[in-house]
Design a protein around this motif. Structure first.
Motif, short mmCIF file in Angstrom:
data_model
loop_
_atom_site.label_atom_id
_atom_site.label_comp_id
_atom_site.label_asym_id
_atom_site.label_seq_id
_atom_site.Cartn_x
_atom_site.Cartn_y
_atom_site.Cartn_z
N UNK A 31 -4.11 -6.72 1.60
CA UNK A 31 -3.31 -5.50 1.53
C UNK A 31 -2.49 -5.40 2.81
N UNK A 32 -1.23 -4.96 2.67
CA UNK A 32 -0.27 -4.95 3.78
C UNK A 32 0.27 -3.54 3.97
N UNK A 33 0.46 -3.15 5.24
CA UNK A 33 0.81 -1.77 5.58
C UNK A 33 2.07 -1.72 6.42
N UNK A 34 3.03 -0.92 6.00
CA UNK A 34 4.27 -0.76 6.76
C UNK A 34 3.99 -0.08 8.09
N UNK A 35 4.91 -0.29 9.04
CA UNK A 35 4.72 0.25 10.39
C UNK A 35 5.99 0.94 10.87
N UNK A 72 9.67 6.74 -2.07
CA UNK A 72 9.47 8.12 -2.47
C UNK A 72 8.33 8.71 -1.66
N UNK A 73 8.58 9.86 -1.08
CA UNK A 73 7.63 10.47 -0.15
C UNK A 73 6.33 10.86 -0.86
N UNK A 74 5.19 10.57 -0.20
CA UNK A 74 3.88 11.06 -0.61
C UNK A 74 3.25 11.82 0.53
N UNK A 75 2.52 12.85 0.21
CA UNK A 75 1.71 13.52 1.22
C UNK A 75 0.43 12.72 1.45
N UNK A 76 -0.18 12.81 2.63
CA UNK A 76 -1.40 12.03 2.90
C UNK A 76 -2.50 12.23 1.86
N UNK A 77 -2.62 13.46 1.36
CA UNK A 77 -3.67 13.73 0.37
C UNK A 77 -3.42 13.02 -0.95
N UNK A 78 -2.18 12.57 -1.19
CA UNK A 78 -1.84 11.88 -2.44
C UNK A 78 -1.97 10.36 -2.34
N UNK A 79 -2.06 9.81 -1.13
CA UNK A 79 -1.95 8.37 -0.94
C UNK A 79 -3.15 7.59 -1.45
N UNK A 80 -4.34 8.12 -1.29
CA UNK A 80 -5.58 7.48 -1.78
C UNK A 80 -5.68 6.02 -1.32
N UNK A 81 -5.39 5.81 -0.03
CA UNK A 81 -5.29 4.46 0.49
C UNK A 81 -6.63 3.73 0.50
N UNK A 98 -0.38 5.82 10.33
CA UNK A 98 -0.42 4.78 11.36
C UNK A 98 -1.15 3.54 10.84
N UNK A 99 -0.57 2.36 11.10
CA UNK A 99 -1.11 1.13 10.52
C UNK A 99 -2.46 0.75 11.11
N UNK A 100 -2.64 0.86 12.43
CA UNK A 100 -3.90 0.45 13.04
C UNK A 100 -5.03 1.38 12.64
N UNK A 101 -4.78 2.69 12.66
CA UNK A 101 -5.81 3.64 12.27
C UNK A 101 -6.22 3.44 10.82
N UNK A 123 0.83 -1.20 0.00
CA UNK A 123 0.00 0.00 0.00
C UNK A 123 0.87 1.26 0.00
N UNK A 124 0.24 2.39 -0.16
CA UNK A 124 0.95 3.65 -0.38
C UNK A 124 1.13 4.47 0.90
#
Length: 332
Positions: free
Chosen positions: A41-45, A17-26, A75-78, A1-2
């Motif tokens: 789907x897997x999320x880094x922590x 490569x850095x993304x701003x939260x508004x760009x992530x579209x998770x 944050x992964x849990x949120x 995931x992004x």
């Protein structure tokens, strides 16, 4: 995931490569992955990141740190909680949760809650971490991080299965408390141990349902960690554990391309990169080494979230149907 940025590889290492939260579209990305047939789907922590760009990072075989200066990391849990009601079928997991950073009862409560909210779609994971500055910032024990991680996993399982909790360990004391709700999955969500060392493999054999090493650099060999499989087998034999349900997971980078793309025609082709047929051939190689699950961290050459969406769709269309037919070599 992004949620920690977009992956890019050079000839040796991978970088984020850095993304701003508004760009992530998770949320959109998870919904797309569900709709086109991905398993999970897997999320880094991470919680924070040290200033030292030279800190040794186990994700690259060279030790080069993959994260940029001041990375943006959701944050992964949120994030998983947000996706719980935005998706219906796809499973979700941390990749991996750095266990020593948080009290194990906090983690057990959070992920039991997410398992309830997702109606049983959590895959749990644990890792010991690597960044000394992050450990210091959160007040965690870097020196004993492996042993702390092992005890955390045992406390999670205790909290997820016992009515009343009593634990008297090396690092934690817990007496006469309850923790509810319990996870939907019984006895608990599957637990995957992220490790690239023999000590980590032994801990996986003692505590977890799978081992999850990393193959994120450009030319990662699927046989790189065969000795970890052997370490799992030896430890399981020592403690008398049945490994019939134990799995090997791989965290790898890759990209599906056109036949005339340089990534497909290069004499030295990057792992899991090239045409669908070439990628499937590499997945067969992973399966031959015992890996029944590969988490893909796609190489986004343009550095744009739009390209990541295109890659996710294309990989699902061209690779997933063939990948579903591949059978992995049994672990034991």
């Amino acid at each position: 995931m992004s949620t920690h940025g977009l992956l890019r590889r050079n000839e040796r290492d991978f970088f984020l490569q850095k993304l701003e939260p508004s760009e992530m579209r998770h949320v959109e990305l998870a919904q797309l992955a569900e709709n086109v047939g991905y398993h999970s789907v897997w999320f880094s922590d991470h919680i924070c990141m040290g200033r030292d760009l030279g800190a040794k990072h186990t994700a690259n075989e060279s030790g080069t740190r993959a994260y940029p200066d001041r990375p943006v990391m959701l944050d992964v849990v949120a994030t998983m909680g947000a996706l719980a009601t935005a998706t219906e079928r796809i499973r979700m997991a941390p990749s991996v949760l750095i266990a020593p950073y948080r009290h194990p009862l906090t983690v057990a409560h959070q992920f039991a809650t997410v398992d309830v909210l997702t109606r049983g779609r959590v895959i749990m994971s644990a890792g010991s971490g690597w960044d000394p500055q992050e450990f210091a910032a959160v007040g965690a024990d870097y020196e004993h991080r492996g042993a702390v991680t092992e005890e955390c996993i045992e406390i999670w399982k205790h909290a997820w299965t016992a009515d009343w909790l009593d634990w008297h360990g090396r690092f934690y004391e817990i007496a006469d408390v309850s923790l509810e709700p319990k996870p939907v999955q019984k006895p608990h969500p599957p637990i995957v141990f992220g490790a690239v060392s023999a000590a980590g493999a032994r801990r996986a054999a003692r505590t977890s349902d799978g081992l999850y090493p990393m193959f994120l650099d450009a030319y990662a060999d699927p046989g790189r960690f065969d000795e970890l499989r052997e370490a799992v087998l030896r430890e399981a034999e020592r403690i008398g554990r049945d490994l019939s349900h134990f799995r090997l997971y791989a965290f790898a980078s890759g990209l599906v391309t056109d036949p005339d793309d340089g990534a497909a025609t290069s004499e030295r082709r990057r792992t899991l990169t090239g045409t669908a047929e070439q990628v499937l051939a590499d997945l067969e190689r992973f399966a031959a080494h015992g890996y029944s699950h590969v988490t893909m961290h796609f190489d986004v050459r343009s550095g744009t979230i739009g390209e990541l969406f295109e890659i996710v769709e294309r990989f699902a269309e061209e690779v997933l149907p063939g990948a579903s037919a591949i059978e992995a070599r049994p672990v034991a």
